[in-house]
Design a protein around this motif. Structure first.
Motif, PDB file in Angstrom:
ATOM      1  N   GLU A 153      25.810  27.723 103.278  1.00 34.12           N
ATOM      2  CA  GLU A 153      23.992  26.762 103.663  1.00 34.12           C
ATOM      3  C   GLU A 153      24.372  25.698 103.237  1.00 34.12           C
ATOM      4  OE1 GLU A 153      19.804  27.395 105.681  1.00 34.12           O
ATOM      5  OE2 GLU A 153      21.329  28.937 105.773  1.00 34.12           O
ATOM      6  N   ALA A 154      24.367  26.314 101.629  1.00 35.22           N
ATOM      7  CA  ALA A 154      24.177  25.813 100.574  1.00 35.22           C
ATOM      8  C   ALA A 154      25.354  25.224 100.203  1.00 35.22           C
ATOM      9  CB  ALA A 154      23.704  26.691  99.861  1.00 35.22           C
ATOM     10  N   ASP A 196      22.858  23.622  89.415  1.00 33.30           N
ATOM     11  CA  ASP A 196      22.426  22.241  90.131  1.00 33.30           C
ATOM     12  C   ASP A 196      22.726  22.977  91.604  1.00 33.30           C
ATOM     13  OD1 ASP A 196      25.674  22.470  90.745  1.00 33.30           O
ATOM     14  OD2 ASP A 196      24.928  20.417  90.146  1.00 33.30           O
ATOM     15  N   LYS A 197      22.725  24.281  91.979  1.00 33.47           N
ATOM     16  CA  LYS A 197      22.803  24.774  92.651  1.00 33.47           C
ATOM     17  C   LYS A 197      21.892  25.734  93.067  1.00 33.47           C
ATOM     18  CE  LYS A 197      26.656  21.952  94.189  1.00 33.47           C
ATOM     19  NZ  LYS A 197      28.548  21.626  95.320  1.00 33.47           N
ATOM     20  N   GLU A 199      18.101  26.629  93.059  1.00 35.75           N
ATOM     21  CA  GLU A 199      17.265  26.820  94.515  1.00 35.75           C
ATOM     22  C   GLU A 199      17.822  26.902  96.197  1.00 35.75           C
ATOM     23  OE1 GLU A 199      13.306  26.148  93.344  1.00 35.75           O
ATOM     24  OE2 GLU A 199      13.782  24.097  94.025  1.00 35.75           O
ATOM     25  N   ARG A 200      18.777  26.303  95.778  1.00 33.05           N
ATOM     26  CA  ARG A 200      19.257  25.878  97.075  1.00 33.05           C
ATOM     27  C   ARG A 200      19.796  27.286  97.640  1.00 33.05           C
ATOM     28  NH1 ARG A 200      23.684  21.506  98.636  1.00 33.05           N
ATOM     29  NH2 ARG A 200      24.148  21.784  96.668  1.00 33.05           N
ATOM     30  N   LEU A 201      20.484  27.743  96.448  1.00 30.21           N
ATOM     31  CA  LEU A 201      21.070  29.146  97.415  1.00 30.21           C
ATOM     32  C   LEU A 201      20.261  29.780  97.758  1.00 30.21           C
ATOM     33  CD1 LEU A 201      23.279  30.835  97.717  1.00 30.21           C
ATOM     34  CD2 LEU A 201      23.391  32.033  95.161  1.00 30.21           C
ATOM     35  N   GLN A 203      17.063  30.091  98.326  1.00 29.92           N
ATOM     36  CA  GLN A 203      16.375  29.618  99.305  1.00 29.92           C
ATOM     37  C   GLN A 203      17.345  29.999 101.031  1.00 29.92           C
ATOM     38  OE1 GLN A 203      14.472  25.026  99.292  1.00 29.92           O
ATOM     39  NE2 GLN A 203      12.519  25.957  97.383  1.00 29.92           N
ATOM     40  N   ALA A 204      18.166  29.282 100.545  1.00 31.08           N
ATOM     41  CA  ALA A 204      19.515  29.540 101.895  1.00 31.08           C
ATOM     42  C   ALA A 204      19.562  31.122 102.209  1.00 31.08           C
ATOM     43  CB  ALA A 204      20.549  29.378 101.419  1.00 31.08           C
ATOM     44  N   SER A 207      16.730  32.063 103.534  1.00 34.19           N
ATOM     45  CA  SER A 207      16.465  32.110 104.867  1.00 34.19           C
ATOM     46  C   SER A 207      17.249  32.747 106.001  1.00 34.19           C
ATOM     47  CB  SER A 207      16.734  29.727 105.449  1.00 34.19           C
ATOM     48  OG  SER A 207      15.677  29.285 104.598  1.00 34.19           O
ATOM     49  N   GLU A 297      10.595  28.993  95.016  1.00 35.15           N
ATOM     50  CA  GLU A 297      11.166  28.251  94.264  1.00 35.15           C
ATOM     51  C   GLU A 297      11.645  28.820  93.201  1.00 35.15           C
ATOM     52  OE1 GLU A 297       8.851  25.377  93.356  1.00 35.15           O
ATOM     53  OE2 GLU A 297       7.891  24.431  95.330  1.00 35.15           O
TER      54      GLU A 297
END
Length: 640
Positions: A153-154, A196-197, A199-201, A203-204, A207, A297
């Motif tokens: 997803e990330a 660089d990824k 926070e995206r991971l 949050q994914a 989720s 975050e």
């Protein structure tokens, strides 16, 4: 199946008639039956981290009846690594005959057998132990959620451990909350994530799995007591590539350490990497963290050692509001040019993780008076110390030797007035020799054993580029101060010590981080600008406000379930603010009026006007400072 009520035995309607029957006891209604709790070869066994659609992996722990209640409480107290899905009643479960099991190419589920804490080997079935199992209780624990879905997803490529086997897991130095005879270290799994990824991971993963998807540590494994990532205690290592950040999640393999540590005569567990598939849901539903305000975050707080922290979007928003509030410029000094976003946030996150803080204050601007101190600085430092005391941190304060007697009186009276809970140990530092600062900061002068992990300066004069210490009017006050800034310089070279400087004019200790802006935009800045940096530079219209804001930010963070869980590594209970008397420890108009009155009784003067009275930096307390304090507290304590 029928709906559960307390005390009811629930036979799980398993998929095939040749599967075992498992009775579950839960304090809440079971959403559905266990699809397959399989003790022999079955098609839906998983020897990997990913799970089937609608199902989740689970592990099994089997203990004597006498330990069942204690282990259940142990799981509840450490729900991060041990999310309890259900438990059986002793004697209410049966095992199918070996010949009734269909064959499969996926291999056998395996169990470990323990005797008095020692693993005696692996079993492909518990059938041979059926008599002993009659007086034992089985627990079903949710496993580490599937990272692969979150990675996809990330937009990240999956990395299998050596392309086979299960991901490595590591014993940490973090103790789980102890219940009865159960006491063991937390076990974690690790995945490397490109910086660089990151926070995206996170949050994914949240989720995908809600609270169970939240990491418990991001950064240097040494902070967890893990010495070598290439040598996991369980499973296969995953190699970190350049630019990767290690991210750690709690692991259900903690249960193996718990079973080993309890020294029971007989116990069984799932073997590492072997799970059963179930559609039972744990106590933390994925939807728990899906709201934008509750989404974690990730923020970088240290480079050496590498360390990131987490807080909910709601907590971060509040702290940013505090930062904006204190940045007003009542003296029109131009401090807006010094502001850097999120310095208050990162400083408070770092302080929240720190266990031992060294505070300092003191800008003796009134060199023709006795005492030469001003009313800006000590109130903010005491307010921050009061809240750190409420958080049960270890606090000391270092002051000028010349002013030691004054500060002893201020602290004693602050305790008498109920501003401080207990006295703050007061220290002095004169420097004078190579290595003196390191010897002061570290046990036996060893940089691997720092006494303090965060230094905070609030309205403390700092050394300028020419070696002098200046007040705002460009007058040298070097003869009145000790070289306490040497401690901040030394801390820059000692891993594990962070620092914060709070200032309102650019000549304060720590403002070296923004010295170029001070030189360009602050009156006399080219001369008075402090040359000594802090890791975090908190800018405020009045430095006391920065101390108040740090205390308020710590309240917000420690009241935030996302940050609290991360701070305690998902072990032990969440400490609600009301239960800790944190609200009473916050700054208040009444307490700060008392603190200023103490300073006035000791003839401490306002910094701008030089008057002895209820004012700070020429601003009257009730006209300006009381309003600021109340606004900060209102933002801090409002829900949402």
């Amino acid at each position: 199946m029928s709906v559960y009520t307390p005390g009811t035995q629930i036979p799980c309607g398993l998929v095939k008639s040749d599967m075992m029957t498992f009775t579950l006891l839960r304090k809440s209604c079971l959403p559905s039956a266990v699809r397959s709790l399989i003790l022999q070869k079955k098609p839906n066994i998983r020897n990997m981290s990913s799970s089937a659609e609608g199902l989740q992996p689970a592990s099994v722990v089997v203990l004597p009846r006498s330990l069942a209640l204690a282990f259940e409480k142990f799981c509840q107290a450490n729900s991060g690594p041990l999310p309890l899905l259900g438990r059986s009643e002793p004697g209410k479960w049966t095992l199918p005959a070996l010949g009734a099991m269909p064959d499969t190419r996926m291999g056998c589920p395996q169990f470990r057998k323990y005797e008095f804490g020692t693993c005696m080997g692996s079993l492909t079935s518990l059938e041979e132990c059926s008599e002993q199992l009659k007086d034992m209780v089985a627990f079903l624990l949710g496993c580490s959620f599937s990272l692969e879905g979150a990675l996809e997803e990330a937009g990240l490529p999956g990395r299998n451990a050596a392309d086979h086997g299960h991901l490595g897991a590591y014993k940490t130095a973090v103790p789980c909350a102890t219940i009865a005879g159960f006491c063991c270290p937390l076990v974690v799994t690790m995945r490397p994530v490109p910086k660089d990824k990151l926070e995206r991971l996170v949050q994914a993963s949240c989720s995908a799995a809600g609270e169970q998807g939240q990491p418990v540590h991001i950064g240097d494994p040494g902070l967890l007591g893990i010495k070598d990532l290439s040598k996991p205690d369980y499973g296969e290592p995953v190699v970190c590539q350049p630019g990767d950040v290690p991210v750690f999640w709690p692991s259900q393999l903690t249960s193996l350490e718990a079973v080993s540590g309890c020294m029971t005569p007989l116990a069984f567990t799932s073997a590492p990497g072997c799970t059963v598939m179930t559609d039972l849901k744990g106590p933390a539903a994925p939807a728990r963290c899906l709201t934008p305000e509750g989404m974690p975050e990730v923020h970088h707080i240290s480079q050496d050692p590498l360390h990131y922290s987490m807080a909910s979007a709601s907590a971060v928003r509040k702290i940013r509001e505090l930062e904006t509030m204190i940045a007003v410029d009542p003296g029109s000094r131009g401090i807006g040019h010094l502001l850097r976003p999120d310095e208050l946030l990162r400083a408070s996150l770092s302080l929240s993780h720190a266990r031992s803080q060294l505070l300092t204050t003191g800008l003796p601007t009134h060199f023709n008076h006795e005492p030469p101190e001003e009313t800006d600085g000590p109130p903010g430092a005491v307010a921050l110390a009061a809240f750190l005391q409420a958080l049960e941190k270890r606090i000391c304060m270092v002051v000028d030797r010349r002013a030691l007697s004054l500060y002893k009186k201020l602290v004693d009276e602050a305790v008498e007035q109920g501003i401080l809970k207990t006295r703050i140990p007061l220290l002095t530092y004169q420097g004078g020799s190579t290595g003196a600062a390191q010897a002061f900061l570290c046990a036996d002068g060893d940089p691997k054993s720092p006494r303090f992990d965060h230094l905070v300066a609030i309205e403390r004069v700092g050394r300028a580029a020419d070696g002098n210490y200046y007040n705002a009017r460009m007058v040298s006050i070097r003869h009145l101060v000790d070289p306490i800034d040497e401690l901040f310089l030394a801390a820059q070279k000692i891993p594990g010590i962070s620092s914060t400087g709070v200032g309102d004019g650019g000549n304060e200790l720590g403002m070296g981080k923004v010295k170029e802006a001070v030189k360009r935009h602050i009156r006399n800045g080219d001369v008075i600008a402090c040359d000594v940096e802090a890791d975090f530079a908190v800018i405020a219209g009045v430095s006391n406000w920065g101390g108040y804001a740090l205390a308020c930010a710590l309240y917000i963070l420690n009241s935030c379930e996302v940050h609290s869980r991360y701070l305690r590594k998902a072990v032990g209970p969440f400490r609600a603010p009301g239960a800790q008397s944190w609200t009473q420890a916050l700054p208040s108009v009444a307490k700060e009026e008392k603190m200023l009155s103490i300073l006035v009784r000791h003839r401490v003067r306002s910094g701008v006007s030089g008057l002895v009275g209820m004012e700070v930096d020429g601003l009257r307390f009730h006209d300006t400072h009381a309003q600021m304090i109340q606004k900060l507290v209102d933002v801090t304590t409002v829900h949402g």
